[in-house]
Write a protein that holds these residues in place. Structure first.
Motif, mmCIF file in Angstrom:
data_model
loop_
_atom_site.group_PDB
_atom_site.id
_atom_site.type_symbol
_atom_site.label_atom_id
_atom_site.label_comp_id
_atom_site.label_asym_id
_atom_site.label_seq_id
_atom_site.Cartn_x
_atom_site.Cartn_y
_atom_site.Cartn_z
ATOM 1 N N ILE A 178 0.855 -1.195 0.000
ATOM 2 C CA ILE A 178 0.000 0.000 0.000
ATOM 3 C C ILE A 178 0.884 1.236 0.000
ATOM 4 C CG2 ILE A 178 -1.782 1.274 1.230
ATOM 5 C CD1 ILE A 178 -2.619 -1.355 2.519
ATOM 6 N N LEU A 179 0.693 2.095 -0.987
ATOM 7 C CA LEU A 179 1.408 3.357 -1.036
ATOM 8 C C LEU A 179 0.569 4.427 -0.346
ATOM 9 C CD1 LEU A 179 2.626 3.064 -4.703
ATOM 10 C CD2 LEU A 179 4.096 3.066 -2.682
ATOM 11 N N PRO A 180 1.186 5.521 0.095
ATOM 12 C CA PRO A 180 0.407 6.557 0.774
ATOM 13 C C PRO A 180 -0.676 7.124 -0.133
ATOM 14 C CG PRO A 180 2.597 7.355 0.182
ATOM 15 C CD PRO A 180 2.597 5.887 -0.055
ATOM 16 N N LYS A 192 8.716 15.883 -7.391
ATOM 17 C CA LYS A 192 8.723 14.492 -7.825
ATOM 18 C C LYS A 192 7.331 14.083 -8.290
ATOM 19 C CE LYS A 192 12.312 12.943 -4.588
ATOM 20 N NZ LYS A 192 12.605 12.007 -3.460
ATOM 21 N N LYS A 193 7.295 13.427 -9.440
ATOM 22 C CA LYS A 193 6.013 12.879 -9.874
ATOM 23 C C LYS A 193 5.775 11.559 -9.149
ATOM 24 C CE LYS A 193 7.868 10.587 -14.017
ATOM 25 N NZ LYS A 193 7.741 10.479 -15.491
ATOM 26 N N GLY A 194 4.486 11.134 -9.118
ATOM 27 C CA GLY A 194 4.186 9.944 -8.350
ATOM 28 C C GLY A 194 3.152 9.056 -8.994
ATOM 29 N N ALA A 236 3.285 11.304 2.645
ATOM 30 C CA ALA A 236 2.652 10.660 3.800
ATOM 31 C C ALA A 236 3.244 11.182 5.093
ATOM 32 C CB ALA A 236 2.837 9.149 3.714
ATOM 33 N N LYS A 237 2.397 11.346 6.088
ATOM 34 C CA LYS A 237 2.851 11.822 7.390
ATOM 35 C C LYS A 237 2.496 10.791 8.458
ATOM 36 C CE LYS A 237 2.174 16.623 5.958
ATOM 37 N NZ LYS A 237 3.569 17.009 5.874
ATOM 38 N N ASN A 238 2.643 11.163 9.716
ATOM 39 C CA ASN A 238 2.238 10.320 10.836
ATOM 40 C C ASN A 238 3.105 9.067 10.976
ATOM 41 O OD1 ASN A 238 0.562 9.991 13.060
ATOM 42 N ND2 ASN A 238 -0.810 8.590 11.974
ATOM 43 N N ASN A 272 10.645 7.617 -1.331
ATOM 44 C CA ASN A 272 9.296 7.173 -1.662
ATOM 45 C C ASN A 272 8.217 8.178 -1.269
ATOM 46 O OD1 ASN A 272 9.174 4.122 -2.682
ATOM 47 N ND2 ASN A 272 10.897 4.322 -1.261
ATOM 48 N N GLY A 273 8.630 9.389 -0.917
ATOM 49 C CA GLY A 273 7.669 10.445 -0.661
ATOM 50 C C GLY A 273 7.118 10.504 0.739
#
Length: 376
Positions: A178-180, A192-194, A236-238, A272-273
Motif C-alpha cells: 500500500i502506497l500513501p 517528484k512525480k508519483g 505521507a505523514k504520521n 518514496n515520498g
C-alpha cells in the motif's frame, strides 16, 4: 607515561656511566666535560619546563567529518606563553567514539618555542560510525632528555570533534503493498512525480511508454497533439522512525549496524515520498527531528550518532502516541512495542522472532534487509 620516562632515563644513565669510564680509563677531559654538561643541561631545561607549566595551552583538532575505516589526520597544537622554550612536551590524548563507547589513548611528543606555538599531526581511524572526540587528558613537560617531568595541574585545552557518518545501502522496501494515499496526506511533493492521478504534477507532451491513463483527452483534442498528465506524489505523514539504543546491550559492531540500518531506511522513506519523524534516545532523553528533505536528514544523522542511549525518565511509550505507524530499530524488541499494531521492529538479532519483527545480523544486515516489507 612511565615508558616515555624510563627508556630515556636508562639511556641517559648508560651514557653517563660510559663517559665516566672513558674519563677514568683514558683521563679524557672532553669526556669529563660532557659528563658534567649533560646533567647541567637536564637541570636547566627542567627549570624552564617547571616555570612554563602554568602558561601552556593545548588543543586537539580533527577534520569535521570522516569515513569508516579511512585515515583521519588530526593535529595537536601547543602554545607556550613563557619566555623560554619548551624542549619536550608529551600530550596524553584520549580518542573516544561516543556512540560505541570505544576509547584508546595515545601519547604525542612535541616542543614549543618561547612565546610561540607548534603543531604536530597524528593519524587515527574508526572502524565504526559515530561522534569521535580527541581530548588532551594530561601534559608532561620534561627536560631536554625527557627524564625529569613537570606536570601542569591546570592547563587550558580544547577538544577535537569529528563525525564518522554511517555507510548506507538501499533496501527494496515494500510498504505492505500500500502506497500513501491522498486521504493520509496533507501535501504533495513539489519536485517528484508519483502515482496519484487525482492530483496533476505536470502537463507535457506524450512520450513513448506513457500510460493511456495519463492522456489528457480534452487538452489533446484542443491542441491537436497528445498531451499527458503526470500524477503527483502524496507526502505521507504520521510516521515515526525510531532507534531505541537502550533495548538490550549492543556491541560496537551491532551499534554500528543499527545506525546504518536506521539511516538507510530513512533515505528510502524520503525517496518514496514519506515525511516522517526521526527519533532516538540519548543521554539527555528522547530526541525527535522532523524530516522532510535530504538536507534535514543529513543534519539529523550526526545528532543521532552523537552518543549512546540511556533509559529516559519520561514514558517511552508516550513518544509514539501521536504516530499511527512506527518503525523501530533496536537490539531487542522493546516490550511495549512488541506485536503492537502499526509497529515494525527491525531487530539486530537473527534469532529474534515475532509477528512484527524483522531480524538482521550485525555483519549481514544489507543482505538480510535487501527486501523489506513494512506495514505502513
Amino acid at each position: 607515561m612511565k615508558k616515555e620516562i624510563i627508556k630515556p632515563a636508562i639511556i641517559f644513565a648508560a651514557l653517563e656511566i660510559f663517559l665516566f669510564l672513558i674519563f677514568v680509563l683514558q683521563n679524557s677531559l672532553f669526556a669529563l666535560f660532557l659528563l658534567l654538561l649533560f646533567p647541567f643541561l637536564s637541570a636547566a631545561s627542567f627549570l624552564t619546563a617547571f616555570l612554563s607549566k602554568d602558561k601552556i595551552f593545548a588543543k586537539a583538532v580533527l577534520p569535521p567529518t570522516g569515513e569508516k575505516g579511512a585515515e583521519l589526520v588530526g593535529k595537536i597544537v601547543l602554545e607556550n606563553g613563557f619566555g623560554f622554550p619548551v624542549f619536550k612536551a608529551i600530550c596524553e590524548v584520549s580518542v573516544k567514539n561516543n556512540l560505541s563507547g570505544e576509547e584508546n589513548r595515545i601519547n604525542i611528543a612535541l616542543s614549543a618555542p618561547p612565546k610561540g606555538k607548534t603543531e604536530r599531526e597524528f593519524c587515527l581511524s574508526s572502524e565504526f560510525c559515530g561522534y569521535i572526540t580527541a581530548k588532551i587528558e594530561r601534559i608532561w613537560l620534561t627536560d631536554i632528555f625527557g627524564i625529569l617531568p613537570a606536570v601542569p595541574k591546570n592547563f587550558s585545552s580544547a577538544k577535537g570533534k569529528t563525525t564518522v557518518f554511517p555507510e548506507t545501502f538501499e533496501p527494496f522496501i515494500v510498504f505492505d503493498g500500500i502506497l500513501p494515499v491522498p486521504e493520509d496526506s496533507e501535501s504533495y511533493s513539489p519536485d517528484k512525480k508519483g502515482y496519484d492521478y487525482s492530483e496533476t504534477f505536470q502537463i507535457r507532451e506524450y512520450s513513448p511508454g506513457d500510460s493511456i491513463r495519463q492522456i489528457h483527452w480534452k487538452l489533446s483534442e484542443k491542441l491537436d497533439k497528445t498531451i499527458v498528465r503526470d500524477p503527483s506524489l502524496p507526502i505521507a505523514k504520521n510516521i515515526m522512525l525510531f532507534w531505541d539504543k537502550t533495548a538490550g546491550t549492543a556491541s560496537p559492531k551491532e551499534t554500528d549496524a543499527m545506525a546504518e540500518v536506521c539511516s538507510s531506511v530513512a533515505q528510502v522513506l524520503l525517496k518514496n515520498g514519506y515525511e516522517f519523524m526521526l527519533g532516538w534516545n540519548s543521554k539527555s532523553g528522547i530526541e525527535t527531528v522532523e524530516i522532510k528533505t535530504e538536507e534535514e536528514l543529513l543534519e539529523a544523522i550526526p545528532k543521532m550518532i552523537k552518543s549512546g542511549g540511556e533509559k529516559a525518565e519520561e514514558d517511552f511509550e508516550n513518544a509514539f502516541e501521536h504516530f499511527g505507524k512506527v518503525i523501530c530499530v533496536a537490539k531487542e524488541p522493546p516490550e511495549n512495542l512488541f506485536e503492537k499494531t502499526g509497529v515494525n521492529l527491525l531487530i539486530c538479532d537473527k534469532s529474534s522472532a515475532g509477528a512484527n519483527v524483522v531480524p538482521f545480523g550485525a555483519e549481514t544486515y544489507s543482505e538480510d534487509l535487501e527486501f523489506l516489507e513494512l506495514c505502513l
